[in-house]
Design an enzyme around this catalytic site. Sequence first.
Site, PDB file in Angstrom:
ATOM      1  CG  HIS A 222      13.416  90.414 -25.764  1.00 27.77           C
ATOM      2  ND1 HIS A 222      13.351  91.720 -25.741  1.00 27.77           N
ATOM      3  CD2 HIS A 222      13.100  89.325 -25.586  1.00 27.77           C
ATOM      4  CE1 HIS A 222      12.413  91.621 -24.597  1.00 27.77           C
ATOM      5  NE2 HIS A 222      12.049  89.807 -24.301  1.00 27.77           N
TER       6      HIS A 222
ATOM      7  CG  ASP B 121      21.337  95.038 -31.738  1.00 26.59           C
ATOM      8  OD1 ASP B 121      20.967  94.289 -30.985  1.00 26.59           O
ATOM      9  OD2 ASP B 121      22.427  95.825 -31.265  1.00 26.59           O
TER      10      ASP B 121
END
Length: 468
Positions: free
Chosen positions: A159, A367
């Site tokens: 992720h 991110d």
Amino acid sequence: MQERSSFLIVANRLPVDRVGESEWRRSPGGLVTAIAPVMQRRDGAWLGWHGAADEKLEPFDYDGMHLIPIPLSALEVERYYEGFSNATLWPLYHDVVATPVYSRVLWDAYRRVNERFAQAAAEAADEGAVVWVQDYQLQLVPAMLRRLRPDLRIGFFLHIPFPPAELFCQLPWRREILEGLLGADLVGFQRPGGASNFIRLSRRLLGLPHQKNEIHVDGRVVRAQAFPISVDFGEYDNLVRRPEVIARAKEIRAELGDPDHVLLGVDRLDYTKGIGQRLKAFGELLAEGTIQPGEAVFVQIATPSRERVEEYRRLRNDIELSVGRINGEHGILGMQPVQYLHQSYTRQELAALYLAADVMVVTPLRDGMNLVAKEYIACHHDLRGALVLSEFAGAADELKHAFLVNPYDVDGLKRAMVAGMRATPHELARRMRFLRRRVSTYDVNRWAGEFLSALERPSTVQPLASAG
Ligand code: ADQ
């Protein structure tokens, strides 16, 4: 003996939180929403820690899902979770924005806990089952599980970003991590760049050949591919059409003093999210008079996160200091330009905040994806609202019609925030239409569906028998 499952999710946490003594509640988050229907269809089970240290729990069923709790001791929480996962891997994989801790004691705990997860998965999986391992806390599980159960079809999804060789090679256990991931049949990343970093590293550190995105290892083929995660578009789109959410959004604006512009940040309080950078930019806009107090309010919601890790405590102090400074210098009685809330909210309240905000400010320094940006888009069927988005968020690959920024460039950040505030309704609608087209067609169900069908599709490439 417990019944075995043909579909397993293996994640650091179970998808439930405890309320009170023994009640459970489904934890918020797209992953559970996307996977729950697959679990129900396929007689699936989910393995993960239940959130309390030094406690052994029996498997239980919740909401159509079979949950298998993996116990962790307090010392393991400290060393495997807070330590190796969040003080070593997290900063290393996010461009070293904080200094990673390299400690053999932490690594040992990481290895041991990964082994426990792999053992439990091996016991729970039916013959030929599909096992989907999630995220950076469990990168050794695929290879450990394959050794125990070569019959399984194993997928892994990361992720967070997968770093380039220049950073990854700092890790004293870089070979072990790569070999761990290569135990999977399919390794999924958020961005194509993550997949190519992985392929390049497998070649450079392990000498493994590849054809396009397929790596040859031990007579097998491991596919590395990007699957950008998304949100449950329909859920947010429905929420913001509900009268009580619309009323709440109006109320929020009124409580803020009905300013011309509401700017919003929603993040876990994490040093990768660029919260300090956006506050600095907003403070400067006030200081130089580009915006007047009362004209714009910045609402920063920062969910408490990893509060026992030193860097996170320091960050909280820094952010609170800078909020205090801006409000002290530019506030007037009864009106503070920055509203800072260190709290968690329900999805409904978040949806009302997204709906109320004119400019959503998402400025991570790095991110994996960033779901907040996509949630904001899902909440604006009214085609109002500007998204200021860091080019270092995975989401920037897909959301080219946002106001893209380099969060390290304070002047650029100020320009983008002002551009978002001053854009015409026509311009905002034009951008929002493109953004919504992307997020509505590629939502979290599609993400899970595409990953799982790729995992179950056999490779067309012939394995090289001698490789590895
Ligand atoms: P995170 O780093 O946690 O996720 P993000 O993708 O933004 O980052 O997800 C945060 C989630 O928490 C969002 O769904 C948001 O609504 C929710 N949230 C944030 N603040 C909240 C608050 N105050 N109250 C309630 N909910 C709140 C990691 C990676 C990301 C990747 C995701 C999914 O770091 O890059 O997008 O996993 O893969």
